[in-house]
Motif scaffolding. Structure first.
Motif, PDB file in Angstrom:
ATOM      1  N   ASN A 164     -12.955  22.572  54.143  1.00  0.00           N
ATOM      2  CA  ASN A 164     -11.794  21.714  53.945  1.00  0.00           C
ATOM      3  C   ASN A 164     -11.139  22.128  52.620  1.00  0.00           C
ATOM      4  O   ASN A 164     -11.766  22.061  51.552  1.00  0.00           O
ATOM      5  CB  ASN A 164     -12.231  20.245  53.914  1.00  0.00           C
ATOM      6  CG  ASN A 164     -11.055  19.297  53.766  1.00  0.00           C
ATOM      7  OD1 ASN A 164     -10.218  19.474  52.880  1.00  0.00           O
ATOM      8  ND2 ASN A 164     -11.003  18.290  54.615  1.00  0.00           N
ATOM      9  N   HIS A 165      -9.882  22.524  52.723  1.00  0.00           N
ATOM     10  CA  HIS A 165      -9.122  22.999  51.561  1.00  0.00           C
ATOM     11  C   HIS A 165      -9.159  21.988  50.395  1.00  0.00           C
ATOM     12  O   HIS A 165      -9.268  22.377  49.223  1.00  0.00           O
ATOM     13  CB  HIS A 165      -7.679  23.225  52.049  1.00  0.00           C
ATOM     14  CG  HIS A 165      -6.730  23.728  51.039  1.00  0.00           C
ATOM     15  ND1 HIS A 165      -6.560  25.065  50.788  1.00  0.00           N
ATOM     16  CD2 HIS A 165      -5.877  23.081  50.201  1.00  0.00           C
ATOM     17  CE1 HIS A 165      -5.633  25.215  49.856  1.00  0.00           C
ATOM     18  NE2 HIS A 165      -5.207  24.021  49.473  1.00  0.00           N
ATOM     19  N   MET A 166      -9.099  20.690  50.710  1.00  0.00           N
ATOM     20  CA  MET A 166      -9.061  19.681  49.655  1.00  0.00           C
ATOM     21  C   MET A 166     -10.412  19.581  48.942  1.00  0.00           C
ATOM     22  O   MET A 166     -10.487  19.297  47.759  1.00  0.00           O
ATOM     23  CB  MET A 166      -8.639  18.315  50.206  1.00  0.00           C
ATOM     24  CG  MET A 166      -7.284  18.303  50.902  1.00  0.00           C
ATOM     25  SD  MET A 166      -5.955  19.224  50.066  1.00  0.00           S
ATOM     26  CE  MET A 166      -5.499  18.107  48.773  1.00  0.00           C
ATOM     27  N   GLY A 168     -12.220  22.119  48.427  1.00  0.00           N
ATOM     28  CA  GLY A 168     -12.107  23.264  47.520  1.00  0.00           C
ATOM     29  C   GLY A 168     -11.389  22.870  46.236  1.00  0.00           C
ATOM     30  O   GLY A 168     -11.833  23.206  45.133  1.00  0.00           O
ATOM     31  N   HIS A 169     -10.284  22.132  46.367  1.00  0.00           N
ATOM     32  CA  HIS A 169      -9.552  21.698  45.167  1.00  0.00           C
ATOM     33  C   HIS A 169     -10.433  20.799  44.295  1.00  0.00           C
ATOM     34  O   HIS A 169     -10.422  20.919  43.070  1.00  0.00           O
ATOM     35  CB  HIS A 169      -8.270  20.953  45.555  1.00  0.00           C
ATOM     36  CG  HIS A 169      -7.093  21.854  45.830  1.00  0.00           C
ATOM     37  ND1 HIS A 169      -6.652  22.805  44.939  1.00  0.00           N
ATOM     38  CD2 HIS A 169      -6.245  21.920  46.893  1.00  0.00           C
ATOM     39  CE1 HIS A 169      -5.584  23.429  45.452  1.00  0.00           C
ATOM     40  NE2 HIS A 169      -5.325  22.916  46.632  1.00  0.00           N
ATOM     41  N   ILE A 170     -11.176  19.885  44.902  1.00  0.00           N
ATOM     42  CA  ILE A 170     -12.034  18.978  44.115  1.00  0.00           C
ATOM     43  C   ILE A 170     -13.103  19.788  43.377  1.00  0.00           C
ATOM     44  O   ILE A 170     -13.325  19.615  42.174  1.00  0.00           O
ATOM     45  CB  ILE A 170     -12.725  17.929  45.027  1.00  0.00           C
ATOM     46  CG1 ILE A 170     -11.671  17.002  45.653  1.00  0.00           C
ATOM     47  CG2 ILE A 170     -13.763  17.119  44.231  1.00  0.00           C
ATOM     48  CD1 ILE A 170     -12.243  15.937  46.560  1.00  0.00           C
ATOM     49  N   ILE A 196      -3.313  16.258  44.216  1.00  0.00           N
ATOM     50  CA  ILE A 196      -1.850  16.315  44.196  1.00  0.00           C
ATOM     51  C   ILE A 196      -1.382  17.736  44.482  1.00  0.00           C
ATOM     52  O   ILE A 196      -1.601  18.647  43.692  1.00  0.00           O
ATOM     53  CB  ILE A 196      -1.294  15.786  42.845  1.00  0.00           C
ATOM     54  CG1 ILE A 196      -2.101  16.311  41.644  1.00  0.00           C
ATOM     55  CG2 ILE A 196      -1.306  14.267  42.826  1.00  0.00           C
ATOM     56  CD1 ILE A 196      -1.588  15.828  40.277  1.00  0.00           C
ATOM     57  N   SER A 197      -0.754  17.897  45.653  1.00  0.00           N
ATOM     58  CA  SER A 197      -0.278  19.237  46.009  1.00  0.00           C
ATOM     59  C   SER A 197       1.025  19.111  46.774  1.00  0.00           C
ATOM     60  O   SER A 197       1.645  18.048  46.802  1.00  0.00           O
ATOM     61  CB  SER A 197      -1.339  19.957  46.836  1.00  0.00           C
ATOM     62  OG  SER A 197      -1.441  19.349  48.101  1.00  0.00           O
ATOM     63  N   GLY A 198       1.418  20.215  47.417  1.00  0.00           N
ATOM     64  CA  GLY A 198       2.661  20.202  48.175  1.00  0.00           C
ATOM     65  C   GLY A 198       2.573  19.340  49.426  1.00  0.00           C
ATOM     66  O   GLY A 198       3.572  18.819  49.904  1.00  0.00           O
ATOM     67  N   THR A 367      -3.702  26.260  41.529  1.00  0.00           N
ATOM     68  CA  THR A 367      -2.974  26.512  42.779  1.00  0.00           C
ATOM     69  C   THR A 367      -3.916  27.224  43.752  1.00  0.00           C
ATOM     70  O   THR A 367      -5.018  27.626  43.396  1.00  0.00           O
ATOM     71  CB  THR A 367      -1.699  27.340  42.530  1.00  0.00           C
ATOM     72  OG1 THR A 367      -2.030  28.396  41.663  1.00  0.00           O
ATOM     73  CG2 THR A 367      -0.618  26.499  41.883  1.00  0.00           C
ATOM     74  N   ASP A 368      -3.458  27.337  44.990  1.00  0.00           N
ATOM     75  CA  ASP A 368      -4.343  27.827  46.049  1.00  0.00           C
ATOM     76  C   ASP A 368      -4.962  29.182  45.727  1.00  0.00           C
ATOM     77  O   ASP A 368      -4.290  30.094  45.252  1.00  0.00           O
ATOM     78  CB  ASP A 368      -3.549  27.910  47.353  1.00  0.00           C
ATOM     79  CG  ASP A 368      -3.215  26.522  47.867  1.00  0.00           C
ATOM     80  OD1 ASP A 368      -3.787  25.544  47.354  1.00  0.00           O
ATOM     81  OD2 ASP A 368      -2.391  26.424  48.781  1.00  0.00           O
ATOM     82  N   ASN A 369      -6.238  29.296  46.021  1.00  0.00           N
ATOM     83  CA  ASN A 369      -6.972  30.539  45.777  1.00  0.00           C
ATOM     84  C   ASN A 369      -8.199  30.535  46.668  1.00  0.00           C
ATOM     85  O   ASN A 369      -8.498  29.522  47.314  1.00  0.00           O
ATOM     86  CB  ASN A 369      -7.365  30.618  44.292  1.00  0.00           C
ATOM     87  CG  ASN A 369      -8.290  29.495  43.889  1.00  0.00           C
ATOM     88  OD1 ASN A 369      -9.502  29.572  44.080  1.00  0.00           O
ATOM     89  ND2 ASN A 369      -7.742  28.399  43.372  1.00  0.00           N
ATOM     90  N   VAL A 371     -11.362  31.392  45.550  1.00  0.00           N
ATOM     91  CA  VAL A 371     -12.588  31.063  44.817  1.00  0.00           C
ATOM     92  C   VAL A 371     -13.003  29.623  45.139  1.00  0.00           C
ATOM     93  O   VAL A 371     -14.165  29.329  45.387  1.00  0.00           O
ATOM     94  CB  VAL A 371     -12.394  31.262  43.293  1.00  0.00           C
ATOM     95  CG1 VAL A 371     -13.591  30.738  42.513  1.00  0.00           C
ATOM     96  CG2 VAL A 371     -12.174  32.738  42.983  1.00  0.00           C
ATOM     97  N   MET A 372     -12.005  28.738  45.183  1.00  0.00           N
ATOM     98  CA  MET A 372     -12.333  27.337  45.471  1.00  0.00           C
ATOM     99  C   MET A 372     -12.920  27.178  46.876  1.00  0.00           C
ATOM    100  O   MET A 372     -13.765  26.313  47.109  1.00  0.00           O
ATOM    101  CB  MET A 372     -11.096  26.443  45.274  1.00  0.00           C
ATOM    102  CG  MET A 372      -9.992  26.645  46.284  1.00  0.00           C
ATOM    103  SD  MET A 372      -8.557  25.632  45.838  1.00  0.00           S
ATOM    104  CE  MET A 372      -7.861  25.316  47.474  1.00  0.00           C
ATOM    105  N   ILE A 373     -12.509  28.039  47.782  1.00  0.00           N
ATOM    106  CA  ILE A 373     -13.041  27.979  49.151  1.00  0.00           C
ATOM    107  C   ILE A 373     -14.495  28.491  49.147  1.00  0.00           C
ATOM    108  O   ILE A 373     -15.359  27.994  49.867  1.00  0.00           O
ATOM    109  CB  ILE A 373     -12.152  28.806  50.124  1.00  0.00           C
ATOM    110  CG1 ILE A 373     -10.692  28.317  50.056  1.00  0.00           C
ATOM    111  CG2 ILE A 373     -12.674  28.758  51.567  1.00  0.00           C
ATOM    112  CD1 ILE A 373     -10.484  26.816  50.252  1.00  0.00           C
TER     113      ILE A 373
END
Ligand code: KG4
Ligand code: ZN
Length: 401
Positions: A164-166, A168-170, A196-198, A367-369, A371-373
């Motif tokens: 889940n992309h989110m 990854g952000h967390i 908070i993203s697009g 921003t999206d990358n 590494v977070m995934i």
């Protein structure tokens, strides 16, 4: 299929991100567990499509998909080379496998040819799992990454983890930079995450590691979307966030009284929910009533808009910290790159909740990358949450809670 980790400790994850307008692949070596983990970035390739989408004033899904398909093999090659995992070798691919790959990648013109050529000329790399963003995001874009991950899994015989992309952000927001690696450790629970993203504006609570509850979310536009739309109204290019930020910082430096006042929608609603459509519309009317605004006035508008967005984000987060008893507050997603928002949270947290730890990702991880995934992929793979290739699919609205 080869599953799991060597020596019970270290794991190499190859992660793929194609949910929006960045094509990214990272190779990350991870050690440790959910209490304390260390990550070393071995290879990291990213191609941003921003310049291509700028013409359209936003991300154009069909174009995003085409660009991902074009970029994945070169990025894979570059990331593997950087990780020193690229070795030339002739691989024979069974006809049946070849047919499966062609079928899997048939919707991405040119991808299966490039893929098969690359695979047939390089050794199977020393990795343990393939992580791929399954959602949320633009479905056509997500599918390219997912099908690419499936194809790699088939030819390399490695398991796939759906991320889940989110999440990854967390996790990238929780990560702390060391000298040569990054760490996720000593995380005080519960964790409140402001995402908070697009496409997202939400407050999520993590009471237990990797298990989430939704505290609140936007009822209309995401905050990043509001930044992008207001930027467009002011004649600034896509993506609007950095442009608004630049204008707003210039207005702050002018040190003049700002002649404009914009609303702070739902700031005292007492819920974790947000609304940004009204703020955006207020800017629209302001510009309708003042059709001849000059550059300086535009800077004042950007400044007031950014202040309004930051005020609402802060107030909602502060209310949620109190209501949930959070011990850690993280801010993730592209908008967390915003200087003013970072400043507001850093100052106010120290002032109001000095006992709560604030974590904001280092700028290159906001921003999206990929590494977070990889970070999320590591934890999910450690739990042996591998995807079934038959049923793995893109889910544009995949939620955390
Ligand atoms: O997380 P992200 O890279 O992609 C999505 O998953 O949506 O976030 C992109 C969003 C865009 O709306 C962009 O304008 C915004 O993040 N953004 C910013 C800044 N940098 C990027 N917004 C405000 N200030 C910034 N400095
Ligand atoms: Zn994102």
């Amino acid at each position: 299929m080869e599953i799991g980790r060597r020596n019970g400790a270290e794991m190499k994850i190859l992660a793929i991100e194609t949910s929006c307008d960045e094509t990214a692949i990272a190779i990350v070596e991870a050690t440790g567990d959910e209490k304390s983990a260390e990550f070393t970035i071995l290879g990291n390739g990213l191609i941003s499509q921003i310049a291509i989408h700028q013409e359209y004033g936003g991300v154009f899904p069909a174009l995003a998909k085409r660009e991902h398909a074009k970029n994945l093999v070169p990025i894979l090659e570059a990331a593997l080379a950087e990780a020193e995992l690229l070795r030339e070798d002739t691989q024979s691919i069974a006809n049946e496998t070849r047919e499966d790959i062609v079928k899997l990648l048939e919707r991405e013109p040119g991808l299966s040819d490039a893929f098969l050529e690359f695979i047939s000329e390089s050794e199977i790399p020393d990795i343990d799992a393939i992580a791929v963003t399954a959602g949320p995001g633009l479905e056509p874009a997500l599918w390219v990454g997912i099908n690419f991950a499936k194809a790699l899994s088939i030819v390399w015989n490695k398991p796939v983890v759906a991320v889940n992309h989110m999440e990854g952000h967390i996790l990238s927001a929780l990560a702390e930079k060391g000298r040569e690696s990054i760490f996720i450790k000593d995380v005080a629970m519960p964790v409140l995450a402001l995402l908070i993203s697009g496409g997202h504006t939400e407050l999520v609570l993590m009471k237990e590691w990797l298990s989430y509850e939704l505290v609140g979310q936007t009822r209309d536009d995401a905050v990043g979307e509001a930044f992008d739309k207001v930027a467009r109204m002011l004649g600034l290019p896509y993506p609007g966030g950095p442009e608004i930020s630049r204008f707003a910082e210039e207005a702050r430096a002018m040190n003049e009284t700002n002649p404009y006042a914009l609303p702070r929608p739902m700031i005292d609603s007492g819920t974790g929910d947000f609304s940004f459509a009204g703020l955006k519309t207020a800017v629209l009317y302001l510009l309708k009533n003042n059709p001849n605004v000059d550059e300086t006035q535009k800077k004042h508008i950007a400044h007031e808009f950014e202040n309004a967005a930051a005020d609402v984000l802060w107030k909602k987060s502060a209310d949620a910290v109190e209501q949930t008893g959070a011990q850690t507050l993280v801010i993730g997603g592209g908008v967390s790159a915003n200087k003013h928002i970072r400043r507001v949270f850093e100052t106010k947290m120290k002032e109001k909740y000095p006992e709560v730890s604030l974590r904001i990702p280092s700028p290159e991880l906001t921003t999206d990358n990929a590494v977070m995934i990889a970070l999320a992929g590591f934890y999910r793979a450690s739990r042996k949450e591998f995807a079934n290739l038959e049923t793995l699919k893109a889910d544009g609205n995949l939620s955390l809670a």
